[in-house]
Design a protein around this motif. Structure first.
Motif, PDB file in Angstrom:
ATOM      1  N   ILE A 126     -79.486 -22.008  28.893  1.00 13.23           N
ATOM      2  CA  ILE A 126     -80.047 -21.480  27.646  1.00 13.23           C
ATOM      3  C   ILE A 126     -80.805 -22.620  26.963  1.00 13.23           C
ATOM      4  N   THR A 127     -82.100 -22.428  26.793  1.00 14.55           N
ATOM      5  CA  THR A 127     -82.953 -23.454  26.204  1.00 14.55           C
ATOM      6  C   THR A 127     -83.479 -22.978  24.861  1.00 14.55           C
ATOM      7  N   ALA A 128     -83.427 -23.857  23.883  1.00 11.87           N
ATOM      8  CA  ALA A 128     -83.928 -23.550  22.541  1.00 11.87           C
ATOM      9  C   ALA A 128     -84.897 -24.631  22.105  1.00 11.87           C
ATOM     10  N   THR A 129     -85.898 -24.224  21.371  1.00 12.60           N
ATOM     11  CA  THR A 129     -86.857 -25.176  20.802  1.00 12.60           C
ATOM     12  C   THR A 129     -86.757 -25.133  19.284  1.00 12.60           C
ATOM     13  N   GLY A 130     -87.176 -26.214  18.659  1.00 11.15           N
ATOM     14  CA  GLY A 130     -87.134 -26.287  17.202  1.00 11.15           C
ATOM     15  C   GLY A 130     -88.055 -27.360  16.686  1.00 11.15           C
ATOM     16  N   THR A 131     -88.343 -27.283  15.403  1.00  9.13           N
ATOM     17  CA  THR A 131     -89.211 -28.283  14.785  1.00  9.13           C
ATOM     18  C   THR A 131     -88.476 -29.599  14.529  1.00  9.13           C
ATOM     19  N   THR A 132     -87.149 -29.572  14.607  1.00  6.01           N
ATOM     20  CA  THR A 132     -86.336 -30.782  14.496  1.00  6.01           C
ATOM     21  C   THR A 132     -85.354 -30.815  15.655  1.00  6.01           C
ATOM     22  N   ALA A 133     -84.854 -32.012  15.960  1.00  4.59           N
ATOM     23  CA  ALA A 133     -83.893 -32.144  17.046  1.00  4.59           C
ATOM     24  C   ALA A 133     -82.598 -31.406  16.725  1.00  4.59           C
ATOM     25  N   GLN A 134     -82.155 -31.464  15.471  1.00  3.01           N
ATOM     26  CA  GLN A 134     -80.916 -30.802  15.079  1.00  3.01           C
ATOM     27  C   GLN A 134     -81.034 -29.288  15.198  1.00  3.01           C
ATOM     28  N   GLU A 135     -82.187 -28.749  14.816  1.00  2.41           N
ATOM     29  CA  GLU A 135     -82.382 -27.305  14.914  1.00  2.41           C
ATOM     30  C   GLU A 135     -82.326 -26.839  16.363  1.00  2.41           C
ATOM     31  N   ALA A 136     -82.971 -27.565  17.256  1.00  2.00           N
ATOM     32  CA  ALA A 136     -82.964 -27.188  18.666  1.00  2.00           C
ATOM     33  C   ALA A 136     -81.551 -27.242  19.239  1.00  2.00           C
ATOM     34  N   GLN A 137     -80.789 -28.273  18.915  1.00  2.00           N
ATOM     35  CA  GLN A 137     -79.423 -28.394  19.419  1.00  2.00           C
ATOM     36  C   GLN A 137     -78.533 -27.271  18.893  1.00  2.00           C
ATOM     37  N   ASN A 138     -78.579 -27.022  17.589  1.00  2.00           N
ATOM     38  CA  ASN A 138     -77.726 -25.989  17.008  1.00  2.00           C
ATOM     39  C   ASN A 138     -78.073 -24.599  17.544  1.00  2.00           C
ATOM     40  N   LEU A 139     -79.354 -24.340  17.711  1.00  2.00           N
ATOM     41  CA  LEU A 139     -79.773 -23.029  18.198  1.00  2.00           C
ATOM     42  C   LEU A 139     -79.335 -22.809  19.640  1.00  2.00           C
ATOM     43  N   ALA A 140     -79.465 -23.820  20.478  1.00  2.00           N
ATOM     44  CA  ALA A 140     -79.061 -23.690  21.878  1.00  2.00           C
ATOM     45  C   ALA A 140     -77.560 -23.460  22.002  1.00  2.00           C
ATOM     46  N   ASN A 141     -76.754 -24.206  21.253  1.00  2.00           N
ATOM     47  CA  ASN A 141     -75.299 -24.044  21.329  1.00  2.00           C
ATOM     48  C   ASN A 141     -74.855 -22.700  20.755  1.00  2.00           C
ATOM     49  N   SER A 142     -75.499 -22.261  19.682  1.00  2.00           N
ATOM     50  CA  SER A 142     -75.152 -20.960  19.116  1.00  2.00           C
ATOM     51  C   SER A 142     -75.483 -19.839  20.089  1.00  2.00           C
ATOM     52  N   ALA A 143     -76.659 -19.892  20.698  1.00  2.00           N
ATOM     53  CA  ALA A 143     -77.049 -18.861  21.662  1.00  2.00           C
ATOM     54  C   ALA A 143     -76.124 -18.868  22.868  1.00  2.00           C
ATOM     55  N   SER A 144     -75.749 -20.037  23.342  1.00  2.00           N
ATOM     56  CA  SER A 144     -74.855 -20.131  24.498  1.00  2.00           C
ATOM     57  C   SER A 144     -73.486 -19.531  24.182  1.00  2.00           C
ATOM     58  N   ARG A 145     -72.970 -19.839  23.022  1.00  2.00           N
ATOM     59  CA  ARG A 145     -71.642 -19.346  22.629  1.00  2.00           C
ATOM     60  C   ARG A 145     -71.622 -17.824  22.491  1.00  2.00           C
ATOM     61  N   HIS A 146     -72.618 -17.274  21.823  1.00  2.00           N
ATOM     62  CA  HIS A 146     -72.620 -15.829  21.589  1.00  2.00           C
ATOM     63  C   HIS A 146     -73.038 -15.042  22.826  1.00  2.00           C
ATOM     64  N   LEU A 147     -73.834 -15.622  23.703  1.00  2.00           N
ATOM     65  CA  LEU A 147     -74.147 -14.950  24.955  1.00  2.00           C
ATOM     66  C   LEU A 147     -72.894 -14.838  25.821  1.00  2.00           C
ATOM     67  N   ALA A 148     -72.097 -15.905  25.874  1.00  2.00           N
ATOM     68  CA  ALA A 148     -70.853 -15.858  26.653  1.00  2.00           C
ATOM     69  C   ALA A 148     -69.920 -14.770  26.117  1.00  2.00           C
ATOM     70  N   ARG A 149     -69.827 -14.659  24.805  1.00  2.00           N
ATOM     71  CA  ARG A 149     -68.978 -13.629  24.209  1.00  2.00           C
ATOM     72  C   ARG A 149     -69.487 -12.230  24.545  1.00  2.00           C
ATOM     73  N   PHE A 150     -70.812 -12.049  24.497  1.00  2.00           N
ATOM     74  CA  PHE A 150     -71.368 -10.734  24.770  1.00  2.00           C
ATOM     75  C   PHE A 150     -71.190 -10.343  26.235  1.00  2.00           C
ATOM     76  N   ILE A 151     -71.352 -11.307  27.154  1.00  2.00           N
ATOM     77  CA  ILE A 151     -71.154 -11.023  28.574  1.00  2.00           C
ATOM     78  C   ILE A 151     -69.714 -10.579  28.838  1.00  2.00           C
ATOM     79  N   THR A 152     -68.788 -11.274  28.234  1.00  2.00           N
ATOM     80  CA  THR A 152     -67.382 -10.907  28.418  1.00  2.00           C
ATOM     81  C   THR A 152     -67.110  -9.505  27.893  1.00  2.00           C
TER      82      THR A 152
END
Length: 263
Positions: A126-152
Motif C-alpha cells: 500500500i503506497t501513499a503520497t503526500g505533500t509532507t513526509a509525515q502525511e505520506a507515512q500516516n496515510l499509508a499506515n492508516s490505509a494498511s490497517r483498515h484494509l487488513a480489517r476490511f479483508i478479514t
C-alpha cells in the motif's frame, strides 16, 4: 580592384557550421546558464511529493491432513491477487478519513493511494503520497490497517476466516521527496538551454546569409542599368554575424585613351 572575399558561411556544411558555432559559443553558454537557472526556479516552485509504502502479509489458515500448510500458502497467494482493488472501497476510505480528517475526500484518497500485489507472492503493498513526509507515512499506515480489517471482515464466514492479514512492514518516514527530482530537472534545463543556443546560432547565420544575398542582388540589379563605363566590383562588407561579407560596389573605369579624343 578590391580583393574578392568568400561568401557568407553555409550553415548546411558541417565544417562551416562548426566554425560558426565556435565563433558564437557565447550563445550556447548563455542558453545553458538560462536553462540551469530555470531548472533551479522550477525546483523551488513545484511542490514536493513524498511517498511511503506499507506491506501486508496474507497467510492462509491451514486445515488438517497431509499438505495442508502448502495448500494454505497457495490459497493465500491466489487470494492476495484480488485484495489491492479493495483499497478504494467506500468502507476503507471512510475509516481512513476518520484517521486523517474530513479534508481527505474520496477523490483525494483515490489520487494519493495505490495498492499492488507482487507476482506470485502473498504480499500487498500500500503506497501513499503526500505533500509532507509525515502525511505520506500516516496515510499509508492508516490505509494498511483498515484494509487488513476490511479483508478479514469480508473473508469471514460463520465466524471463521480462511486468511489472516498482518502488517509485515509499516510505512517509514520518507527521508526525501520522490518528486521533483533535481537531477532530472537540471538535465532537462541544461539540454534545453544547449539546444536553444544552437538554434539561435543557426537562426543568426541564416538571417545574415539572407540579408547579404539580398544586398548583393540589389547592387547587381542597379549596376546593370549603369553605362558601359561602370562595372560591379566585389568588396568586403561587415555582415550581421560580425565577419567580413561579400558586398558589391561600383567603380568607374575610364574609357581607353584613344576614345577620349575624337577627331
Amino acid at each position: 580592384m578590391a580583393e574578392t572575399k568568400p561568401p557568407l558561411v553555409d550553415v548546411t556544411e558541417p565544417k562551416d557550421l562548426l566554425g560558426l558555432i565556435l565563433r558564437r559559443w557565447w550563445m550556447i553558454a548563455l542558453g545553458v546558464t538560462l536553462g540551469a537557472v530555470l531548472a533551479v526556479l522550477a525546483l523551488r516552485v513545484v511542490p514536493p511529493t513524498y511517498s511511503a509504502t506499507a506491506t501486508q502479509l496474507i497467510k492462509g489458515v491451514p486445515g488438517s491432513g497431509t499438505g495442508a500448510p502448502y495448500l494454505a500458502a497457495q490459497f493465500a497467494v491466489a487470494r492476495a491477487k484480488s485484495y489491492p482493488a479493495l483499497i478504494f472501497s467506500s468502507t476503507v476510505l471512510d475509516y481512513i478519513r476518520t484517521d486523517m480528517g474530513n479534508e481527505f475526500t474520496d477523490a483525494r484518497l483515490r489520487d494519493q493511494l495505490s495498492a499492488s500485489n507482487p507476482p506470485d507472492t502473498p504480499l500487498v503493498n500500500i503506497t501513499a503520497t503526500g505533500t509532507t513526509a509525515q502525511e505520506a507515512q500516516n496515510l499509508a499506515n492508516s490505509a494498511s490497517r483498515h484494509l487488513a480489517r476490511f479483508i478479514t471482515q469480508i473473508e469471514t464466514v460463520s465466524g471463521t476466516a480462511p486468511v489472516v492479514v498482518e502488517t509485515a512492514v509499516q510505512a517509514g518516514l520518507p527521508a526525501a521527496p520522490t518528486s521533483p527530482q533535481p537531477t532530472l530537472y537540471l538535465a532537462l534545463g541544461l539540454t534545453g538551454g544547449f539546444a536553444a543556443g544552437v538554434i539561435g546560432i543557426l537562426a543568426w547565420g541564416g538571417l545574415a546569409s539572407h540579408a547579404q544575398t539580398r544586398r548583393a542582388r540589389r547592387i547587381l540589379d542597379d549596376s546593370a542599368t549603369d553605362g558601359p563605363g561602370q562595372r560591379p566590383d566585389i568588396e568586403p562588407e561587415p555582415g550581421l554575424d560580425g565577419t567580413a561579407q561579400t558586398g558589391i560596389a561600383l567603380q568607374t573605369r575610364p574609357e581607353s585613351a584613344g576614345s577620349a579624343h575624337t577627331s
